[in-house]
Write an enzyme that holds these catalytic residues in place. Structure first.
Site, PDB file in Angstrom:
ATOM      1  N   GLN A 126      26.886  33.223 -22.853  1.00 17.76           N
ATOM      2  CA  GLN A 126      26.983  34.252 -21.739  1.00 17.76           C
ATOM      3  C   GLN A 126      27.176  33.412 -20.454  1.00 17.76           C
ATOM      4  O   GLN A 126      26.921  32.472 -20.382  1.00 17.76           O
ATOM      5  CB  GLN A 126      26.011  34.990 -21.526  1.00 17.76           C
ATOM      6  CG  GLN A 126      24.786  34.761 -21.469  1.00 17.76           C
ATOM      7  CD  GLN A 126      23.553  35.536 -22.045  1.00 17.76           C
ATOM      8  OE1 GLN A 126      23.465  36.659 -22.171  1.00 17.76           O
ATOM      9  NE2 GLN A 126      22.290  34.840 -22.227  1.00 17.76           N
ATOM     10  N   ASP A 157      13.219  34.797 -19.332  1.00 17.55           N
ATOM     11  CA  ASP A 157      13.121  35.043 -18.171  1.00 17.55           C
ATOM     12  C   ASP A 157      11.319  34.836 -17.895  1.00 17.55           C
ATOM     13  O   ASP A 157      11.064  34.329 -16.902  1.00 17.55           O
ATOM     14  CB  ASP A 157      13.587  36.142 -17.156  1.00 17.55           C
ATOM     15  CG  ASP A 157      12.969  37.514 -17.623  1.00 17.55           C
ATOM     16  OD1 ASP A 157      12.202  37.781 -17.516  1.00 17.55           O
ATOM     17  OD2 ASP A 157      13.987  38.019 -18.459  1.00 17.55           O
ATOM     18  N   GLY A 176      17.146  36.179 -32.436  1.00 16.46           N
ATOM     19  CA  GLY A 176      15.895  37.074 -32.953  1.00 16.46           C
ATOM     20  C   GLY A 176      16.048  37.754 -34.164  1.00 16.46           C
ATOM     21  O   GLY A 176      15.062  38.240 -34.831  1.00 16.46           O
ATOM     22  N   ASP A 211      13.092  42.751 -25.599  1.00 17.38           N
ATOM     23  CA  ASP A 211      13.451  42.703 -24.301  1.00 17.38           C
ATOM     24  C   ASP A 211      15.083  42.314 -24.297  1.00 17.38           C
ATOM     25  O   ASP A 211      15.119  41.246 -23.855  1.00 17.38           O
ATOM     26  CB  ASP A 211      12.462  41.782 -23.373  1.00 17.38           C
ATOM     27  CG  ASP A 211      12.889  41.480 -21.969  1.00 17.38           C
ATOM     28  OD1 ASP A 211      13.495  42.472 -21.451  1.00 17.38           O
ATOM     29  OD2 ASP A 211      12.227  40.857 -21.339  1.00 17.38           O
TER      30      ASP A 211
END
Ligand code: SPD
Length: 274
Positions: free
Chosen positions: A31, A86, A137, A154
């Protein structure tokens, strides 16, 4: 020349934020990652042009993604965070002293950028109770059986590779990766703009988990400003064992916990309509 960042939320609505200073841009394998400074909101992280966090309101998102499930689970020790490179989600989970965290983030470039530019979130990633895995994941979760007390998803929005984190197959892997009294919590988009996504999540999740309850949180810089999370559990109800916490939070408290599970009628309608 003024430089503005704009994220479109629909064909004719969106949010614009003045870029006081561009800080970082990288095209990773997965990305586009951008970080910029705004005078009012502080540093902002966007992925593929979509706001993931601003320094001004990230605490609402991260506290409310994490604490409701960790407070309700009476003996939580093993936590899996899917996404969250993050570090904000890990930061909040670490406030529960007994928790150990496996964090699986697909994009190492996000972790590296946040370690450099968002230290108040990413410091958590160097805590000895956090184990970092840079992999997909969905594949990671498939390999785990009855290991975790709580899984926290998340994710980014369901676009591109993140779509997999909204599919029934992934939820089934999470169910198997949880212990017999486990809880899954996931960010679940806006009840104003993404009703179809929430309905799909509800349908998939309630075919797997006996308890599926959405809750609401205001997040000023996310599309529509009203955001949702979903609490899915094998055993516990979201208000069971809800209690005051003995650590510092800026948003979460017992009243907020209870209130956020009360849904307005237009949100209940998402799940009751055909
Ligand atoms: N539309 C924005 C949704 C982003 C959800 N993920 C945020 C990640 C912060 N840790």
């Amino acid at each position: 020349m003024e430089n503005w960042f704009t994220e479109l939320h629909t064909k004719d609505t969106g949010i614009s934020i003045k870029v006081a200073k561009p800080i970082y841009t990288k095209f990773s394998k997965y990305q586009r990652i951008d970080i910029f400074q705004n005078k009012t909101l502080g540093r902002i992280l966007t992925l593929d042009g979509l706001i993931q966090l601003t320094e001004s309101d990230e605490f609402i998102y991260h506290e409310m993604l994490v604490h409701p499930s960790l407070v309700v689970h009476p003996t939580c020790e093993e936590v899996l965070v899917v996404g969250g490179g993050d570090g904000g989600t890990a930061r909040e989970a670490l406030k529960h002293n007994q928790c150990r965290i496996d964090l699986v983030e697909i994009d190492e470039a996000v972790i590296k950028a946040c370690i450099k530019f968002f230290p108040t979130l990413s410091l958590s990633l160097s805590d000895e109770r956090v184990k970092l895995f840079t992999e997909d994941g969905t594949k990671f979760t498939k390999k785990k059986k009855s290991k975790y007390d709580v899984i926290i998803v998340d994710s980014t929005d369901p676009i591109g590779f993140a779509k997999e984190l909204f599919r029934a197959q992934f939820y089934k892997s999470c169910y198997s990766a949880l212990k017999e009294n486990g809880i899954l919590v996931a960010q679940s988009e806006s009840p104003i703009l993404h009703r179809g996504i929430m309905k799909g999540m509800y349908k998939n999740l309630s075919a797997i988990f006996p308890t599926v309850q959405f809750y609401l949180v205001p997040i000023p810089t996310y599309p529509s400003g009203l955001w949702s999370f979903v609490f899915c559990s094998k055993k516990y109800q979201p208000l069971e064992f809800a209690r005051e916490v003995n650590f510092t939070t800026k948003y979460y408290n017992l009243e907020i916990h209870k209130a956020s599970f009360a849904l307005p009628n237009f949100v209940k309608d998402i799940f009751n309509s055909d």
